[in-house]
Design a protein around this motif. Structure first.
Motif, PDB file in Angstrom:
ATOM      1  N   ALA A 213       0.732  -1.017   0.073  1.00 27.97           N
ATOM      2  CA  ALA A 213       0.014  -0.045  -0.133  1.00 27.97           C
ATOM      3  C   ALA A 213       0.782   1.245   0.069  1.00 27.97           C
ATOM      4  O   ALA A 213       0.540   2.241  -0.834  1.00 27.97           O
ATOM      5  CB  ALA A 213      -0.738  -0.184   1.333  1.00 27.97           C
ATOM      6  N   VAL A 214       1.856   1.250   0.879  1.00 25.90           N
ATOM      7  CA  VAL A 214       2.756   2.520   0.951  1.00 25.90           C
ATOM      8  C   VAL A 214       3.378   2.537  -0.559  1.00 25.90           C
ATOM      9  O   VAL A 214       3.684   3.784  -1.057  1.00 25.90           O
ATOM     10  CB  VAL A 214       3.871   2.319   1.846  1.00 25.90           C
ATOM     11  CG1 VAL A 214       4.996   3.198   1.836  1.00 25.90           C
ATOM     12  CG2 VAL A 214       3.151   2.299   3.458  1.00 25.90           C
ATOM     13  N   ARG A 215       3.857   1.566  -1.049  1.00 26.49           N
ATOM     14  CA  ARG A 215       4.541   1.917  -2.394  1.00 26.49           C
ATOM     15  C   ARG A 215       3.490   2.304  -3.426  1.00 26.49           C
ATOM     16  O   ARG A 215       3.634   3.332  -4.341  1.00 26.49           O
ATOM     17  CB  ARG A 215       4.953   0.416  -2.967  1.00 26.49           C
ATOM     18  CG  ARG A 215       6.451   0.179  -2.342  1.00 26.49           C
ATOM     19  CD  ARG A 215       7.085  -1.106  -3.123  1.00 26.49           C
ATOM     20  NE  ARG A 215       8.043  -1.764  -2.073  1.00 26.49           N
ATOM     21  CZ  ARG A 215       7.842  -2.730  -1.310  1.00 26.49           C
ATOM     22  NH1 ARG A 215       6.568  -3.241  -1.304  1.00 26.49           N
ATOM     23  NH2 ARG A 215       8.665  -3.185  -0.621  1.00 26.49           N
TER      24      ARG A 215
ATOM     25  N   ASN B 185     -10.614  -4.936   9.678  1.00 26.35           N
ATOM     26  CA  ASN B 185     -10.229  -6.144   9.028  1.00 26.35           C
ATOM     27  C   ASN B 185      -8.927  -6.149   8.582  1.00 26.35           C
ATOM     28  O   ASN B 185      -8.457  -5.450   7.603  1.00 26.35           O
ATOM     29  CB  ASN B 185     -11.268  -6.100   7.686  1.00 26.35           C
ATOM     30  CG  ASN B 185     -11.169  -7.415   6.710  1.00 26.35           C
ATOM     31  OD1 ASN B 185     -10.103  -8.183   6.918  1.00 26.35           O
ATOM     32  ND2 ASN B 185     -12.105  -7.685   5.891  1.00 26.35           N
ATOM     33  N   LEU B 186      -8.117  -6.965   8.982  1.00 24.47           N
ATOM     34  CA  LEU B 186      -6.784  -6.861   8.773  1.00 24.47           C
ATOM     35  C   LEU B 186      -6.364  -7.480   7.439  1.00 24.47           C
ATOM     36  O   LEU B 186      -5.079  -7.310   6.983  1.00 24.47           O
ATOM     37  CB  LEU B 186      -5.888  -7.972   9.818  1.00 24.47           C
ATOM     38  CG  LEU B 186      -6.210  -7.698  11.320  1.00 24.47           C
ATOM     39  CD1 LEU B 186      -5.647  -8.652  12.117  1.00 24.47           C
ATOM     40  CD2 LEU B 186      -5.563  -6.304  11.650  1.00 24.47           C
ATOM     41  N   MET B 187      -7.085  -8.016   6.631  1.00 24.34           N
ATOM     42  CA  MET B 187      -6.786  -8.528   5.396  1.00 24.34           C
ATOM     43  C   MET B 187      -7.505  -7.606   4.194  1.00 24.34           C
ATOM     44  O   MET B 187      -7.289  -7.828   3.023  1.00 24.34           O
ATOM     45  CB  MET B 187      -7.417 -10.005   5.041  1.00 24.34           C
ATOM     46  CG  MET B 187      -6.599 -10.988   6.157  1.00 24.34           C
ATOM     47  SD  MET B 187      -5.022 -11.231   6.073  1.00 24.34           S
ATOM     48  CE  MET B 187      -4.466 -11.253   7.626  1.00 24.34           C
ATOM     49  N   ASP B 188      -8.062  -6.537   4.725  1.00 25.00           N
ATOM     50  CA  ASP B 188      -8.723  -5.592   3.679  1.00 25.00           C
ATOM     51  C   ASP B 188      -7.719  -4.766   3.225  1.00 25.00           C
ATOM     52  O   ASP B 188      -7.175  -3.653   3.631  1.00 25.00           O
ATOM     53  CB  ASP B 188      -9.907  -4.992   4.310  1.00 25.00           C
ATOM     54  CG  ASP B 188     -10.742  -4.076   3.453  1.00 25.00           C
ATOM     55  OD1 ASP B 188     -10.170  -3.890   2.285  1.00 25.00           O
ATOM     56  OD2 ASP B 188     -11.601  -3.601   3.720  1.00 25.00           O
ATOM     57  N   ASP B 189      -7.196  -4.922   1.723  1.00 23.25           N
ATOM     58  CA  ASP B 189      -6.183  -4.064   1.384  1.00 23.25           C
ATOM     59  C   ASP B 189      -6.526  -2.444   1.116  1.00 23.25           C
ATOM     60  O   ASP B 189      -5.911  -1.806   1.247  1.00 23.25           O
ATOM     61  CB  ASP B 189      -5.752  -4.641  -0.292  1.00 23.25           C
ATOM     62  CG  ASP B 189      -5.035  -5.982   0.169  1.00 23.25           C
ATOM     63  OD1 ASP B 189      -4.437  -6.012   1.052  1.00 23.25           O
ATOM     64  OD2 ASP B 189      -5.179  -6.582  -0.893  1.00 23.25           O
ATOM     65  N   THR B 190      -7.833  -2.328   1.008  1.00 24.07           N
ATOM     66  CA  THR B 190      -8.597  -1.118   0.719  1.00 24.07           C
ATOM     67  C   THR B 190      -8.508  -0.368   2.069  1.00 24.07           C
ATOM     68  O   THR B 190      -8.047   0.673   2.251  1.00 24.07           O
ATOM     69  CB  THR B 190      -9.791  -1.091   0.168  1.00 24.07           C
ATOM     70  OG1 THR B 190      -9.812  -2.118  -1.075  1.00 24.07           O
ATOM     71  CG2 THR B 190     -10.536   0.094  -0.220  1.00 24.07           C
ATOM     72  N   GLU B 191      -8.879  -0.933   2.987  1.00 25.90           N
ATOM     73  CA  GLU B 191      -9.172  -0.340   4.328  1.00 25.90           C
ATOM     74  C   GLU B 191      -7.422   0.017   4.683  1.00 25.90           C
ATOM     75  O   GLU B 191      -7.313   1.168   5.285  1.00 25.90           O
ATOM     76  CB  GLU B 191      -9.499  -1.232   5.440  1.00 25.90           C
ATOM     77  CG  GLU B 191      -9.381  -0.835   6.775  1.00 25.90           C
ATOM     78  CD  GLU B 191      -9.918  -1.681   7.888  1.00 25.90           C
ATOM     79  OE1 GLU B 191      -9.931  -1.036   9.110  1.00 25.90           O
ATOM     80  OE2 GLU B 191     -10.224  -2.800   7.596  1.00 25.90           O
TER      81      GLU B 191
ATOM     82  N   LYS C 256      -4.819   0.502   2.939  1.00 27.36           N
ATOM     83  CA  LYS C 256      -4.493   1.992   1.799  1.00 27.36           C
ATOM     84  C   LYS C 256      -5.425   3.243   2.268  1.00 27.36           C
ATOM     85  O   LYS C 256      -4.427   4.223   2.284  1.00 27.36           O
ATOM     86  CB  LYS C 256      -4.863   1.706   0.568  1.00 27.36           C
ATOM     87  CG  LYS C 256      -4.002   2.533  -0.418  1.00 27.36           C
ATOM     88  CD  LYS C 256      -4.175   2.090  -1.882  1.00 27.36           C
ATOM     89  CE  LYS C 256      -3.866   2.866  -2.911  1.00 27.36           C
ATOM     90  NZ  LYS C 256      -4.060   2.670  -4.278  1.00 27.36           N
ATOM     91  N   THR C 257      -6.501   3.059   2.449  1.00 23.04           N
ATOM     92  CA  THR C 257      -7.306   4.281   2.897  1.00 23.04           C
ATOM     93  C   THR C 257      -6.774   4.806   4.366  1.00 23.04           C
ATOM     94  O   THR C 257      -6.529   6.067   4.308  1.00 23.04           O
ATOM     95  CB  THR C 257      -8.649   3.822   2.909  1.00 23.04           C
ATOM     96  OG1 THR C 257      -9.092   3.454   1.651  1.00 23.04           O
ATOM     97  CG2 THR C 257      -9.646   5.065   3.234  1.00 23.04           C
ATOM     98  N   LYS C 258      -6.511   4.169   5.262  1.00 21.18           N
ATOM     99  CA  LYS C 258      -6.256   4.557   6.403  1.00 21.18           C
ATOM    100  C   LYS C 258      -4.685   5.176   6.549  1.00 21.18           C
ATOM    101  O   LYS C 258      -4.555   6.024   7.310  1.00 21.18           O
ATOM    102  CB  LYS C 258      -6.496   3.471   7.421  1.00 21.18           C
ATOM    103  CG  LYS C 258      -7.721   3.405   7.934  1.00 21.18           C
ATOM    104  CD  LYS C 258      -8.405   2.169   8.898  1.00 21.18           C
ATOM    105  CE  LYS C 258      -9.565   2.249   9.397  1.00 21.18           C
ATOM    106  NZ  LYS C 258     -10.070   1.521  10.493  1.00 21.18           N
ATOM    107  N   LEU C 259      -4.003   4.282   5.713  1.00 21.08           N
ATOM    108  CA  LEU C 259      -2.573   4.851   5.487  1.00 21.08           C
ATOM    109  C   LEU C 259      -2.601   6.223   4.898  1.00 21.08           C
ATOM    110  O   LEU C 259      -1.922   7.247   5.370  1.00 21.08           O
ATOM    111  CB  LEU C 259      -1.544   4.080   4.823  1.00 21.08           C
ATOM    112  CG  LEU C 259      -1.028   3.027   5.524  1.00 21.08           C
ATOM    113  CD1 LEU C 259      -0.510   1.963   4.465  1.00 21.08           C
ATOM    114  CD2 LEU C 259       0.024   3.455   6.639  1.00 21.08           C
TER     115      LEU C 259
END
Length: 92
Positions: free
Chosen positions: A25-27, A77-83, A85-88
């Protein structure tokens, strides 16, 4: 350099999976100068002060409040890529 710590209850597999998802997500958000680590929430209590962002499960966030000036991110949800990325993105 941005320093990110991911933690879970035991510091075994889950924190490592979150770490890999956070790195991706950071990348995607265009940041290349960062370092990340994973550990248990118990270890994070002592390490958190040395990081810019600390990411844990929402139910563990209380364990770290007041122990660091880092941005604390609690995940529903620890496995939710969208969550992730959004929170980062909200703290970067």
């Amino acid at each position: 350099m941005l320093k990110i710590l991911t933690a879970c209850g035991n510091g075994m597999g889950t924190s490592m999976v979150i770490k890999m998802k956070v790195e991706r997500a950071v990348r995607q958000l265009g940041i290349t100068d960062f370092e990340s680590a994973s550990c248990s929430v118990g270890e994070a209590k002592g390490l958190a002060a040395g990081y810019d962002i600390v990411i844990v499960s929402e139910h563990l966030i209380g364990e770290l409040k007041g122990r660091t000036k880092a941005h604390l991110i609690g995940l529903d949800n620890l496995m939710d890529d969208t969550e992730i990325k959004t929170k980062l993105q909200a703290v970067l």
